[in-house]
Design a protein around this motif. Structure first.
Motif, PDB file in Angstrom:
ATOM      1  N   ILE A  49      40.528  42.622  36.636  1.00  0.00           N
ATOM      2  CA  ILE A  49      40.428  43.241  37.958  1.00  0.00           C
ATOM      3  C   ILE A  49      41.511  42.749  38.901  1.00  0.00           C
ATOM      4  N   SER A  50      42.206  41.689  38.513  1.00  0.00           N
ATOM      5  CA  SER A  50      43.274  41.138  39.332  1.00  0.00           C
ATOM      6  C   SER A  50      44.192  40.322  38.440  1.00  0.00           C
ATOM      7  N   ASP A  51      45.405  40.086  38.906  1.00  0.00           N
ATOM      8  CA  ASP A  51      46.363  39.315  38.126  1.00  0.00           C
ATOM      9  C   ASP A  51      46.273  37.816  38.380  1.00  0.00           C
ATOM     10  N   GLN A  52      45.383  37.403  39.279  1.00  0.00           N
ATOM     11  CA  GLN A  52      45.213  35.975  39.539  1.00  0.00           C
ATOM     12  C   GLN A  52      43.864  35.715  40.180  1.00  0.00           C
ATOM     13  N   LEU A  53      43.443  34.458  40.125  1.00  0.00           N
ATOM     14  CA  LEU A  53      42.187  34.081  40.754  1.00  0.00           C
ATOM     15  C   LEU A  53      42.260  34.279  42.265  1.00  0.00           C
ATOM     16  N   PRO A  54      41.130  34.647  42.903  1.00  0.00           N
ATOM     17  CA  PRO A  54      41.138  34.809  44.357  1.00  0.00           C
ATOM     18  C   PRO A  54      41.364  33.483  45.068  1.00  0.00           C
ATOM     19  N   GLY A  55      41.778  33.565  46.318  1.00  0.00           N
ATOM     20  CA  GLY A  55      41.973  32.358  47.105  1.00  0.00           C
ATOM     21  C   GLY A  55      40.665  31.846  47.674  1.00  0.00           C
ATOM     22  N   SER A  56      40.776  30.800  48.477  1.00  0.00           N
ATOM     23  CA  SER A  56      39.588  30.225  49.128  1.00  0.00           C
ATOM     24  C   SER A  56      39.058  31.195  50.179  1.00  0.00           C
ATOM     25  N   PRO A  57      37.742  31.252  50.413  1.00  0.00           N
ATOM     26  CA  PRO A  57      36.688  30.437  49.774  1.00  0.00           C
ATOM     27  C   PRO A  57      36.074  31.090  48.537  1.00  0.00           C
ATOM     28  N   PHE A  58      36.584  32.286  48.164  1.00  0.00           N
ATOM     29  CA  PHE A  58      35.967  33.019  47.052  1.00  0.00           C
ATOM     30  C   PHE A  58      36.103  32.264  45.726  1.00  0.00           C
ATOM     31  N   LYS A  59      37.238  31.603  45.539  1.00  0.00           N
ATOM     32  CA  LYS A  59      37.436  30.822  44.319  1.00  0.00           C
ATOM     33  C   LYS A  59      36.396  29.717  44.220  1.00  0.00           C
ATOM     34  N   GLN A  60      36.119  29.039  45.328  1.00  0.00           N
ATOM     35  CA  GLN A  60      35.127  27.972  45.349  1.00  0.00           C
ATOM     36  C   GLN A  60      33.710  28.510  45.144  1.00  0.00           C
ATOM     37  N   LEU A  61      33.430  29.677  45.716  1.00  0.00           N
ATOM     38  CA  LEU A  61      32.107  30.276  45.540  1.00  0.00           C
ATOM     39  C   LEU A  61      31.860  30.635  44.074  1.00  0.00           C
ATOM     40  N   ILE A  62      32.903  31.099  43.387  1.00  0.00           N
ATOM     41  CA  ILE A  62      32.773  31.382  41.956  1.00  0.00           C
ATOM     42  C   ILE A  62      32.462  30.103  41.193  1.00  0.00           C
ATOM     43  N   GLY A  63      33.131  29.003  41.582  1.00  0.00           N
ATOM     44  CA  GLY A  63      32.875  27.715  40.938  1.00  0.00           C
ATOM     45  C   GLY A  63      31.446  27.234  41.153  1.00  0.00           C
ATOM     46  N   VAL A  64      30.921  27.406  42.365  1.00  0.00           N
ATOM     47  CA  VAL A  64      29.536  27.028  42.656  1.00  0.00           C
ATOM     48  C   VAL A  64      28.581  27.853  41.802  1.00  0.00           C
ATOM     49  N   PHE A  65      28.858  29.153  41.681  1.00  0.00           N
ATOM     50  CA  PHE A  65      28.027  30.038  40.854  1.00  0.00           C
ATOM     51  C   PHE A  65      28.027  29.583  39.401  1.00  0.00           C
TER      52      PHE A  65
END
Length: 275
Positions: free
Chosen positions: A140-156
């Motif tokens: 869906i994208s060529d790279q991981l999203p930036g903060s804070p979405f990247k951190q929210l994915i990690g928490v999940f």
């Protein structure tokens, strides 16, 4: 009677040792820590030997997290020696995953067995469908999203993984590849993520299970020491072998076979909940 008991114990030991072989290979091949295999096997074994339903799933999850300490370390070391682990991603994602684990431990220690089974069954079904039907290269994208979405994915990832008793690769690998992350590097990094999940996870399940009735014999909290002792020798030995195979074979057939296993496992658990 004694002979029958001895036979039952031998069968139980053989099943747990075989589970360790499969879990170790899967841990190395897919970076999933082996828990996605260990949890349903332990759950059904505990059912067969009459472990109280209220602690059955919690003990399966806690024991699985304990085994991931060994399989995850062996697999991560093998991948690290090949230079495949993304240490930069671990540094940026690790704290968020750890926060998710702590939240998941508190939730897991305070919810009922049925809720824990439901989490495992639903997520396993979603993962199975993703493995079976998602076309190779889909993202869906060529790279991981930036903060804070990247951190929210990690928490999940951390929270759900510790509720399921898995090492994190079951969730982190498909999520990383959705953002066009190389599959082999995702598998390798997931094995290290498993250690971030397993260490506080298994300690938390020990704490919340201390002194509770109905647990199988020789359990420390929600960690069954017999299951741990029998699974570890084979899983720890076969995890590096799985990691070596992962760098040498196309993973499509393995992925489809594993998806079928997850699909059947999740349906069986859903059936148990409904009946």
């Amino acid at each position: 009677m004694d002979a029958l008991l001895s036979t039952d114990l031998l069968i139980l030991a053989a099943v747990l040792l075989a589970t360790g072989v499969v879990a170790g290979l899967i841990a190395g091949l897919l970076g999933v820590g082996g828990g996605i295999v260990i949890v349903p096997v332990l759950y059904h074994l505990f059912s067969l030997i009459g472990v109280d339903e209220s602690v059955r799933m919690h003990t399966a999850v806690g024991t699985s997290l304990a085994t991931i300490l060994v399989t995850g370390f062996a697999s991560a070391r093998s991948h690290y020696n090949k230079g495949a682990v993304d240490t930069d991603l671990l540094k940026s994602w690790g704290p968020a995953i750890a926060i998710g684990v702590l939240i998941g431990v508190v939730v897991g220690g305070n919810i009922g067995s049925e809720a824990l089974i439901a989490v495992f069954a639903v997520i396993a079904l979603i993962v199975a469908l993703n493995m079976a039907f998602r076309p190779d290269g889909t993202h869906i994208s060529d790279q991981l999203p930036g903060s804070p979405f990247k951190q929210l994915i990690g928490v999940f990832i951390g929270g759900i993984s510790v509720l399921m008793g898995i090492g994190g690769g079951t969730l982190s690998v498909p999520i990383l590849t959705l953002f066009n992350y190389p599959i082999r590097k995702a598998v390798a990094t997931a094995s290290a993520i498993g250690l971030i999940i397993a260490v506080p996870g298994f300690l938390g399940y020990i704490y919340y299970g201390l002194g509770l009735p109905g647990r199988p014999d020789f359990s420390l909290g929600y960690v069954n020491l017999i299951g741990f002792a029998l699974i570890i020798p084979t899983s720890g030995f076969f995890a590096p072998i799985g990691a070596k195979i992962a760098h040498a074979i196309p993973p499509k057939l393995l992925r489809l076979s594993f998806a079928f296993f997850l699909f059947i496992t999740s349906l069986r658990m859903i059936h148990d909940l409904l009946t």
